[in-house]
Design an enzyme around this catalytic site. Structure first.
Site, PDB file in Angstrom:
ATOM      1  CB  CYS A 125       6.316  -0.503   1.533  1.00 57.46           C
ATOM      2  SG  CYS A 125       7.160   0.986   0.961  1.00 57.46           S
TER       3      CYS A 125
HETATM    4  C1  RB5 Z   1       2.842  -2.039  -3.139  1.00 59.64           C
HETATM    5  O1  RB5 Z   1       2.727  -2.806  -4.265  1.00 59.64           O
HETATM    6  C2  RB5 Z   1       3.949  -1.024  -3.263  1.00 59.64           C
HETATM    7  O2  RB5 Z   1       3.548   0.031  -4.056  1.00 59.64           O
HETATM    8  C3  RB5 Z   1       4.352  -0.551  -1.884  1.00 59.64           C
HETATM    9  O3  RB5 Z   1       4.795  -1.635  -1.132  1.00 59.64           O
HETATM   10  C4  RB5 Z   1       5.475   0.454  -1.809  1.00 59.64           C
HETATM   11  O4  RB5 Z   1       6.564   0.049  -2.576  1.00 59.64           O
HETATM   12  C5  RB5 Z   1       5.161   1.837  -2.063  1.00 59.64           C
HETATM   13  O5  RB5 Z   1       6.045   2.703  -2.034  1.00 59.64           O
END
Ligand code: RB5
Length: 168
Positions: A83
């Site tokens: 993420c």
């Molecule tokens: C999404 O914008 C972001 O919050 C997600 O990808 C991640 O970094 C969450 O921990």
């Protein structure tokens, strides 16, 4: 782990092909594609748990859940989650029984996480780590194996007993 002259010695693990599940939200979408190509190039099998297209409104728990369930069902032995930071995906994945996920942006943590802690999901943050360092962390994650050393097994069993107590 074997014992030699009373000392525990780590045996170098032999290369083996693994079945991996990989998932990413929009924050990790681009790096997922790069990592999938890298992993397939290493000779491993990869199950893509999404996202299948870049969707800025998608949510990391959905992909963390898909990867965790694939491991729980035995469809994959390990997982990779990406993420923006790696944190959200890791937090979500650790809600699933049997999942030991952690953000590791360096080879030392990626190796020790498996050898000592039996980490089975590597989490990466596309907004933090470049493709080169991510490849190295993934390469090490895939070659490492749990050492089985008595102290690590003891600690892992304590983690598992917490799971049995709280995952009801
Ligand atoms: C999404 O914008 C972001 O919050 C997600 O990808 C991640 O970094 C969450 O921990």
């Amino acid at each position: 782990m074997v014992k030699c002259a009373g000392r525990e010695i780590l045996l170098i693990a032999r290369w083996r092909s693994l079945k991996l599940a990989i998932g990413a939200d929009h924050g990790g979408f681009a790096l997922k594609k790069i990592m999938m190509e890298f992993i397939v190039g290493l000779g491993h099998e990869v199950m893509d748990c999404g996202a299948f297209r870049l969707e800025p409104g998608d949510d990391y728990p959905d992909f963390a859940g898909a990867v965790a369930r694939a491991i729980q069902k035995g469809q994959a032995s390990r997982g990779i989650l990406i993420c923006g930071s790696g944190v959200g995906a890791g937090v979500a994945a650790n809600k699933f029984e049997g999942i030991r996920a952690a953000v590791c942006h360096d080879a030392f943590s990626a190796r020790q996480g498996v050898e000592d802690d039996d980490m089975n999901v590597l989490c990466l943050g596309e907004r933090i780590i470049g493709a080169g360092a991510a490849r190295e962390a993934v390469r090490v994650f895939l070659t490492a194996g749990f050492s089985g050393a008595e102290r690590h097994l003891r600690r892992l069993n304590k983690v598992k007993s917490m799971e049995r107590e709280f995952f009801k």
